[in-house]
Design a protein around this motif. Sequence first.
Motif, PDB file in Angstrom:
ATOM      1  N   GLY A  66      -1.765 -19.628 -10.596  1.00  0.00           N
ATOM      2  CA  GLY A  66      -1.719 -20.214  -9.247  1.00  0.00           C
ATOM      3  C   GLY A  66      -1.842 -19.161  -7.997  1.00  0.00           C
ATOM      4  O   GLY A  66      -1.935 -17.790  -8.284  1.00  0.00           O
ATOM      5  N   SER A  67      -2.073 -19.539  -6.803  1.00  0.00           N
ATOM      6  CA  SER A  67      -1.781 -18.821  -5.640  1.00  0.00           C
ATOM      7  C   SER A  67      -0.751 -19.348  -4.665  1.00  0.00           C
ATOM      8  O   SER A  67      -0.334 -20.446  -4.567  1.00  0.00           O
ATOM      9  N   LEU A  68      -0.413 -18.119  -3.951  1.00  0.00           N
ATOM     10  CA  LEU A  68       0.538 -18.433  -2.691  1.00  0.00           C
ATOM     11  C   LEU A  68       0.123 -17.617  -1.764  1.00  0.00           C
ATOM     12  O   LEU A  68      -0.600 -16.392  -1.797  1.00  0.00           O
ATOM     13  N   ARG A  69       0.687 -17.691  -0.678  1.00  0.00           N
ATOM     14  CA  ARG A  69       0.213 -16.800   0.739  1.00  0.00           C
ATOM     15  C   ARG A  69       1.379 -16.609   1.348  1.00  0.00           C
ATOM     16  O   ARG A  69       2.108 -17.589   1.853  1.00  0.00           O
ATOM     17  N   GLN A 119      -1.831 -12.681   0.639  1.00  0.00           N
ATOM     18  CA  GLN A 119      -2.690 -13.582  -0.286  1.00  0.00           C
ATOM     19  C   GLN A 119      -2.548 -13.358  -1.788  1.00  0.00           C
ATOM     20  O   GLN A 119      -3.120 -12.229  -1.996  1.00  0.00           O
ATOM     21  N   MET A 120      -1.855 -14.100  -2.739  1.00  0.00           N
ATOM     22  CA  MET A 120      -1.688 -13.689  -3.758  1.00  0.00           C
ATOM     23  C   MET A 120      -2.265 -14.891  -4.867  1.00  0.00           C
ATOM     24  O   MET A 120      -2.147 -16.038  -4.814  1.00  0.00           O
ATOM     25  N   PHE A 152       6.253  -0.927  -4.338  1.00  0.00           N
ATOM     26  CA  PHE A 152       5.119  -1.229  -3.501  1.00  0.00           C
ATOM     27  C   PHE A 152       4.347  -2.302  -3.867  1.00  0.00           C
ATOM     28  O   PHE A 152       3.946  -2.280  -5.031  1.00  0.00           O
ATOM     29  N   VAL A 153       3.761  -3.077  -2.861  1.00  0.00           N
ATOM     30  CA  VAL A 153       2.796  -4.006  -3.312  1.00  0.00           C
ATOM     31  C   VAL A 153       1.336  -3.632  -2.630  1.00  0.00           C
ATOM     32  O   VAL A 153       0.438  -3.561  -3.222  1.00  0.00           O
ATOM     33  N   ALA A 154       1.314  -3.724  -1.279  1.00  0.00           N
ATOM     34  CA  ALA A 154       0.098  -3.499  -0.378  1.00  0.00           C
ATOM     35  C   ALA A 154       0.720  -3.137   0.871  1.00  0.00           C
ATOM     36  O   ALA A 154       1.715  -3.408   1.435  1.00  0.00           O
ATOM     37  N   ILE A 187      -4.499  -9.881  -1.695  1.00  0.00           N
ATOM     38  CA  ILE A 187      -5.196  -9.286  -0.275  1.00  0.00           C
ATOM     39  C   ILE A 187      -4.005  -9.151   0.907  1.00  0.00           C
ATOM     40  O   ILE A 187      -3.629 -10.220   1.110  1.00  0.00           O
ATOM     41  N   ILE A 188      -4.053  -8.245   1.531  1.00  0.00           N
ATOM     42  CA  ILE A 188      -3.078  -7.980   2.621  1.00  0.00           C
ATOM     43  C   ILE A 188      -4.069  -8.157   3.905  1.00  0.00           C
ATOM     44  O   ILE A 188      -5.280  -7.421   3.857  1.00  0.00           O
TER      45      ILE A 188
END
Length: 123
Positions: free
Chosen positions: A16-19, A81-82, A47-49, A68-69
């Motif tokens: 799934g996705s989360l923002r 956006q994950m 660190f992620v983005a 996406i950052i």
Amino acid sequence: QVQLVESGGGLVQAGGSLRLSCAASGRAFSSTIMAWFRQTPGKERDFVAAISPSSYTSYADSVKGRFIISRDNAKNTVALQMNSLKPEDTAVYYCAASTRVIFTTDSSNYDYWGQGTQVTASS
């Protein structure tokens, strides 16, 4: 001083996705490097983005192609956006701001941190 407030975490099934969103106040946001880090119990903050004032981006290998950052300098916000979430993405996610001139992904170079938001991707 910069104040950061995250929102958007929660529980989602794997795939799934989360923002996530982070609202910043205080110092001139448009000149600040913004980033997302994550941490699980007993481990260091990873660190992620990150995104520069000019919207140059950098991602951890583990999230490339899925996360996406982005930033909106008019609204003083940064988002993550994950997509295609995996159980190993489960962590507390932190928004961070750096006042450094040179782009950085090192957590020690980030001066301000949000309170964190929990993201759980269940298998």
